[in-house]
Design a protein around this motif. Structure first.
Motif, PDB file in Angstrom:
ATOM      1  N   GLY A 191      36.410  66.004  40.457  1.00  0.00           N
ATOM      2  CA  GLY A 191      37.199  66.864  39.579  1.00  0.00           C
ATOM      3  C   GLY A 191      38.522  66.275  39.139  1.00  0.00           C
ATOM      4  N   THR A 192      38.817  65.039  39.560  1.00  0.00           N
ATOM      5  CA  THR A 192      40.066  64.394  39.144  1.00  0.00           C
ATOM      6  C   THR A 192      39.951  63.941  37.694  1.00  0.00           C
ATOM      7  OG1 THR A 192      40.422  63.594  41.393  1.00  0.00           O
ATOM      8  CG2 THR A 192      41.700  62.548  39.642  1.00  0.00           C
ATOM      9  N   GLN A 193      40.979  64.237  36.912  1.00  0.00           N
ATOM     10  CA  GLN A 193      40.959  63.872  35.496  1.00  0.00           C
ATOM     11  C   GLN A 193      41.694  62.554  35.265  1.00  0.00           C
ATOM     12  OE1 GLN A 193      42.681  67.408  33.658  1.00  0.00           O
ATOM     13  NE2 GLN A 193      40.670  67.995  32.882  1.00  0.00           N
ATOM     14  N   SER A 194      41.180  61.774  34.324  1.00  0.00           N
ATOM     15  CA  SER A 194      41.863  60.547  33.904  1.00  0.00           C
ATOM     16  C   SER A 194      42.026  60.580  32.394  1.00  0.00           C
ATOM     17  CB  SER A 194      41.065  59.307  34.319  1.00  0.00           C
ATOM     18  OG  SER A 194      39.830  59.253  33.624  1.00  0.00           O
ATOM     19  N   PHE A 195      43.135  60.022  31.921  1.00  0.00           N
ATOM     20  CA  PHE A 195      43.440  60.000  30.491  1.00  0.00           C
ATOM     21  C   PHE A 195      43.584  58.536  30.086  1.00  0.00           C
ATOM     22  CE2 PHE A 195      44.783  63.952  32.280  1.00  0.00           C
ATOM     23  CZ  PHE A 195      44.490  64.915  31.315  1.00  0.00           C
ATOM     24  N   ASP A 196      42.629  58.064  29.308  1.00  0.00           N
ATOM     25  CA  ASP A 196      42.611  56.631  29.009  1.00  0.00           C
ATOM     26  C   ASP A 196      41.974  56.383  27.649  1.00  0.00           C
ATOM     27  OD1 ASP A 196      42.967  53.924  29.315  1.00  0.00           O
ATOM     28  OD2 ASP A 196      41.937  53.799  31.252  1.00  0.00           O
ATOM     29  N   LEU A 197      42.018  55.112  27.233  1.00  0.00           N
ATOM     30  CA  LEU A 197      41.349  54.710  26.001  1.00  0.00           C
ATOM     31  C   LEU A 197      39.840  54.752  26.203  1.00  0.00           C
ATOM     32  CD1 LEU A 197      43.484  51.558  25.055  1.00  0.00           C
ATOM     33  CD2 LEU A 197      43.601  53.806  23.981  1.00  0.00           C
ATOM     34  N   PRO A 198      39.072  54.861  25.132  1.00  0.00           N
ATOM     35  CA  PRO A 198      37.618  54.760  25.254  1.00  0.00           C
ATOM     36  C   PRO A 198      37.236  53.446  25.929  1.00  0.00           C
ATOM     37  CG  PRO A 198      38.225  55.472  23.056  1.00  0.00           C
ATOM     38  CD  PRO A 198      39.499  55.102  23.742  1.00  0.00           C
ATOM     39  N   HIS A 199      36.124  53.449  26.634  1.00  0.00           N
ATOM     40  CA  HIS A 199      35.727  52.300  27.444  1.00  0.00           C
ATOM     41  C   HIS A 199      35.653  51.016  26.628  1.00  0.00           C
ATOM     42  CE1 HIS A 199      33.879  50.035  30.650  1.00  0.00           C
ATOM     43  NE2 HIS A 199      32.841  49.742  29.886  1.00  0.00           N
ATOM     44  N   HIS A 200      35.122  51.102  25.403  1.00  0.00           N
ATOM     45  CA  HIS A 200      34.944  49.885  24.605  1.00  0.00           C
ATOM     46  C   HIS A 200      36.273  49.291  24.166  1.00  0.00           C
ATOM     47  CE1 HIS A 200      35.500  52.828  21.366  1.00  0.00           C
ATOM     48  NE2 HIS A 200      35.773  51.819  20.567  1.00  0.00           N
ATOM     49  N   LEU A 201      37.336  50.115  24.121  1.00  0.00           N
ATOM     50  CA  LEU A 201      38.659  49.613  23.771  1.00  0.00           C
ATOM     51  C   LEU A 201      39.419  49.155  25.007  1.00  0.00           C
ATOM     52  CD1 LEU A 201      39.811  52.288  21.138  1.00  0.00           C
ATOM     53  CD2 LEU A 201      38.914  50.001  20.691  1.00  0.00           C
ATOM     54  N   ALA A 202      39.259  49.881  26.097  1.00  0.00           N
ATOM     55  CA  ALA A 202      40.003  49.572  27.322  1.00  0.00           C
ATOM     56  C   ALA A 202      39.601  48.222  27.909  1.00  0.00           C
ATOM     57  CB  ALA A 202      39.791  50.675  28.351  1.00  0.00           C
ATOM     58  N   ARG A 216      46.128  49.681  22.458  1.00  0.00           N
ATOM     59  CA  ARG A 216      46.925  49.994  23.646  1.00  0.00           C
ATOM     60  C   ARG A 216      47.344  51.461  23.601  1.00  0.00           C
ATOM     61  NH1 ARG A 216      48.208  44.786  21.934  1.00  0.00           N
ATOM     62  NH2 ARG A 216      48.352  43.163  23.537  1.00  0.00           N
ATOM     63  N   LYS A 217      47.867  51.955  24.730  1.00  0.00           N
ATOM     64  CA  LYS A 217      48.269  53.363  24.783  1.00  0.00           C
ATOM     65  C   LYS A 217      49.654  53.547  25.401  1.00  0.00           C
ATOM     66  CE  LYS A 217      45.917  54.278  29.219  1.00  0.00           C
ATOM     67  NZ  LYS A 217      47.066  54.719  30.022  1.00  0.00           N
ATOM     68  N   ASP A 218      50.453  52.486  25.408  1.00  0.00           N
ATOM     69  CA  ASP A 218      51.732  52.528  26.115  1.00  0.00           C
ATOM     70  C   ASP A 218      52.770  53.410  25.422  1.00  0.00           C
ATOM     71  OD1 ASP A 218      50.918  50.436  28.131  1.00  0.00           O
ATOM     72  OD2 ASP A 218      50.679  49.315  26.271  1.00  0.00           O
ATOM     73  N   ASN A 219      52.713  53.501  24.088  1.00  0.00           N
ATOM     74  CA  ASN A 219      53.646  54.391  23.397  1.00  0.00           C
ATOM     75  C   ASN A 219      53.249  55.853  23.573  1.00  0.00           C
ATOM     76  OD1 ASN A 219      53.833  51.657  21.741  1.00  0.00           O
ATOM     77  ND2 ASN A 219      55.753  52.776  21.498  1.00  0.00           N
ATOM     78  N   TYR A 220      51.959  56.098  23.734  1.00  0.00           N
ATOM     79  CA  TYR A 220      51.521  57.451  24.112  1.00  0.00           C
ATOM     80  C   TYR A 220      52.098  57.805  25.480  1.00  0.00           C
ATOM     81  CZ  TYR A 220      48.364  59.641  27.496  1.00  0.00           C
ATOM     82  OH  TYR A 220      47.858  60.315  28.580  1.00  0.00           O
ATOM     83  N   THR A 221      52.074  56.834  26.414  1.00  0.00           N
ATOM     84  CA  THR A 221      52.597  57.072  27.760  1.00  0.00           C
ATOM     85  C   THR A 221      54.086  57.387  27.719  1.00  0.00           C
ATOM     86  OG1 THR A 221      50.954  55.548  28.697  1.00  0.00           O
ATOM     87  CG2 THR A 221      52.839  56.104  30.079  1.00  0.00           C
ATOM     88  N   THR A 222      54.852  56.616  26.930  1.00  0.00           N
ATOM     89  CA  THR A 222      56.297  56.864  26.868  1.00  0.00           C
ATOM     90  C   THR A 222      56.605  58.176  26.148  1.00  0.00           C
ATOM     91  OG1 THR A 222      56.455  55.499  24.858  1.00  0.00           O
ATOM     92  CG2 THR A 222      56.915  54.430  26.962  1.00  0.00           C
ATOM     93  N   LEU A 223      55.761  58.551  25.199  1.00  0.00           N
ATOM     94  CA  LEU A 223      55.944  59.852  24.545  1.00  0.00           C
ATOM     95  C   LEU A 223      55.722  60.970  25.563  1.00  0.00           C
ATOM     96  CD1 LEU A 223      56.374  61.491  21.915  1.00  0.00           C
ATOM     97  CD2 LEU A 223      53.888  61.458  21.625  1.00  0.00           C
ATOM     98  N   MET A 224      54.703  60.805  26.399  1.00  0.00           N
ATOM     99  CA  MET A 224      54.430  61.792  27.443  1.00  0.00           C
ATOM    100  C   MET A 224      55.598  61.864  28.431  1.00  0.00           C
ATOM    101  SD  MET A 224      51.194  61.892  30.081  1.00  0.00           S
ATOM    102  CE  MET A 224      51.616  60.280  30.771  1.00  0.00           C
ATOM    103  N   LEU A 225      56.140  60.700  28.818  1.00  0.00           N
ATOM    104  CA  LEU A 225      57.283  60.662  29.735  1.00  0.00           C
ATOM    105  C   LEU A 225      58.512  61.327  29.111  1.00  0.00           C
ATOM    106  CD1 LEU A 225      56.967  57.018  31.131  1.00  0.00           C
ATOM    107  CD2 LEU A 225      56.815  59.109  32.489  1.00  0.00           C
TER     108      LEU A 225
END
Length: 607
Positions: free
Chosen positions: A551-562, A571-580
């Motif tokens: 039941g643990t959730q993960s938030f990541d890019l689609p597998h083919h991109l990751a 990449r998703k680092d600006n999404y991460t900083t927006l979340m922060l």
């Protein structure tokens, strides 16, 4: 598949067959005319003769479409060669139509320069000696690249400020059309094509005709009809269906398929990577497709040239679009803080020097104190940079924005220590200090943490930084909160400053230490900010949520991109900083709503 409605169908002369029947000796004038006709009707041969490059059949057909229609649009997948075909068209158009003025524009000056630089490569390459003879003086300035060719010009310009309104063009080439503001296209770019280039000649002819009509030597219906040679070429990958590119695509498609005949004619080419000849397909694209990419909307848009609605992602692209300040309104993206405003910063460090590493990313929110809402106004994203460059950039932000709260990923908090030890922070006495509180608590414990944080918080002493541990519980809460803020319009994205003439003129006169930003000039920094606010939304739209068996959730890019390891990978680092930053904004609002506790200043003792 190529198709054409009946209204565009006409008898096409076989020029080669006619020319093949010519016998005997030709006078120089006739020989020149005959050669021009042959070259114009054999674009493959012409391109090979001038540059040594052999065009693929689809490229020659596309060039014919661009030559024969007033408005052309190429919606091609990544790697299909939009820049290449536009560069070839530019030099062929100037050769076949003397005095042509081509204007190349894009969402950033860098985009426009890229096509210009491709033309430069063609002209200066081995085997292009004939082509080089047609080109003359070349100038490169910070605000325009221009090359004179065959009594005309090819000019690349940035779409910013009021001075771009003075340009006139015969052909308008718009790269990355999906990123261009609709208002800029209608009010700034399209008027470039209105005024004809040979206005003086036309006025002289009209004056002569008026005199002949007055004297009875000519009738009104015998006046010369001036052909409108203006063209517009739009280049882009596919977009979401709610964006202006799709709207324009549908309008042009309707005009092509309708039975109405107008002065304007249209050509649309929509091509997936799958339509390319096998030898032209990039191997990395095939790998992405084989690893499951073909079923993902981002792959369908960028590689398969298919428009998608953007509603299938965890962070709705449509809702983020609705949370974007319309162009021409404020706040715009910023390179320095507005007086009286407060800013919240999110930092996700990456210490790798590899160009294929994660971004060292930062996101800056402007706080609206009346509503408590935030607007993303500034972003930073560098892969493989030096630590000192990241430190210099943070120092630039601290010096030019009134940053009142900072949230940094706990895994990289040492970056703040490195900043404090650096020469830039030491000289300006801008030491950043950590607060000790846990934002992951809930209920009454969270309220206690906020009171404790309020007691520690001190802007004057720069005690404004807190470390956030990325626990699975916090990731779930932070992502759900970010989604809720977007859904309920509590988080906004700034408009483009380059689309706001007054704001751009003000911003472009701001004194900024460019050496600390990693950009060559102020215009590059401004355009980068406009671009990366859009890129941040794009990163958010790529994020997928998955659940494990526990039941643990993960938030990541689609597998083919990751799994990609290329330097140009998603990449998703600006999404991460927006979340922060968004989480930090929540904590800041909660913290400031607590009454400031005054610690005891006197302790009685028995004497």
């Amino acid at each position: 598949m190529w198709s054409s409605p009946e209204k565009y169908e006409r008898e096409v002369e076989d020029v080669n067959a006619r020319l093949a029947k010519i016998e005997g000796f030709l006078e120089e004038k006739e020989a020149r005319s005959t050669l021009a006709q042959f070259l114009r009707n054999n674009l493959f041969f012409t391109t090979y003769l001038l540059t040594g490059i052999k065009l693929a059949p689809f490229q020659e057909i596309t060039l014919r479409g661009m030559f024969n229609r007033k408005f052309s649009m190429c919606v091609w997948g990544r790697g299909c060669g939009k820049t290449f075909i536009s560069a070839v068209y530019c030099f062929l158009q100037c050769i076949f139509e003397p005095e042509t003025k081509i204007l190349i524009a894009g969402p950033t000056f860098r985009t426009a320069r890229f096509i210009f630089n491709n033309i430069e490569k063609f002209v200066e390459s081995k085997g292009a000696e004939l082509l080089a003879q047609a080109f003359g003086h070349k100038s490169k300035r910070n605000d325009a690249y221009e090359w004179k060719v065959n009594n005309g010009t090819i000019t690349a310009i940035p779409l910013s400020g009021e001075k771009i309104r003075g340009f006139r063009a015969t052909v308008l080439v718009l790269d990355e059309f999906l990123l261009l503001p609709e208002e800029i296209i209608k009010t700034v770019l399209m008027p470039f094509l209105v005024a004809p280039q040979n206005m003086k000649e036309r006025l002289e002819i009209r004056e002569m005709e008026n005199n002949l009509i007055e004297k009875g030597f000519m009738k009104e219906e015998d006046r010369m009809v001036f052909e409108n040679k203006a063209k517009m070429i739009a280049l882009s990958s596919a977009s979401f269906t709610f964006e202006n590119l799709y709207k324009t695509y549908k309008e042009w498609m309707t005009k092509i398929t309708s039975n109405e005949k107008g002065d304007a004619s249209y050509f649309i080419s929509q091509m997936s990577y799958e339509a390319l000849p096998e030898e032209m397909i990039d191997g990395t694209i095939i790998e992405e497709a084989q690893s499951g990419g073909q079923s993902h909307s981002s792959f369908l848009r960028e590689y398969c040239a298919q428009f998608t609605d953007g509603s299938d992602s965890y962070f709705s692209a449509k809702k983020m679009h609705d949370c974007t300040i319309p162009d021409g309104q404020t706040p715009t993206s910023r390179i320095s803080g507005k007086d009286g405003q407060k800013y919240i910063l999110g930092i996700d460090p990456s210490f790798s020097n590899s160009p294929s590493s994660d971004y060292f990313a930062m996101s800056l929110l402007e706080l609206d104190e009346e509503t408590g809402y935030g607007t993303l106004v500034h972003s930073y994203a560098v892969a493989g940079g030096d630590l000192k460059d990241h430190i210099k950039y943070l120092h630039y932000l601290v010096e030019h924005f009134n940053i009142v709260f900072i949230c940094i990923d706990n895994a990289g908090y040492q970056f703040i220590d490195s900043c404090n030890e650096s020469e830039w922070f030491s000289k300006s006495k801008a030491e950043l200090k950590f607060m000790d509180f846990d934002s992951d608590k809930e209920g009454i414990d969270y309220e206690k943490e906020m009171r404790r944080a309020r007691f520690q918080y001190n802007v004057e002493d720069k005690k404004i930084v807190f470390k956030q541990v990325f626990t699975s519980n916090w990731l779930r809460k932070a992502n759900e909160y970010l989604q809720a803020c977007i859904d309920h319009k509590k988080l906004w994205f700034a408009s483009r400053v380059t689309a706001h003439g007054t704001q751009f003129d003000r911003v472009s006169s701001t004194k900024i230490p460019i050496d600390k930003t990693g950009h060559d000039n102020l215009l590059d920094l401004i355009e980068f900010q406009d671009s990366w606010i859009y890129q941040t939304k794009k990163q958010c739209a790529l994020v997928e949520v998955k659940s494990t068996a526990k039941g643990t959730q993960s938030f990541d890019l689609p597998h083919h991109l990751a799994r990609s390891t290329s330097a140009s990978r998603a990449r998703k680092d600006n999404y991460t900083t927006l979340m922060l930053a968004n989480w930090a904004l929540k904590c800041y609002n909660d913290m400031m709503s607590e009454k400031e506790e005054i610690g005891a200043t006197f302790s009685p003792r028995l004497i």
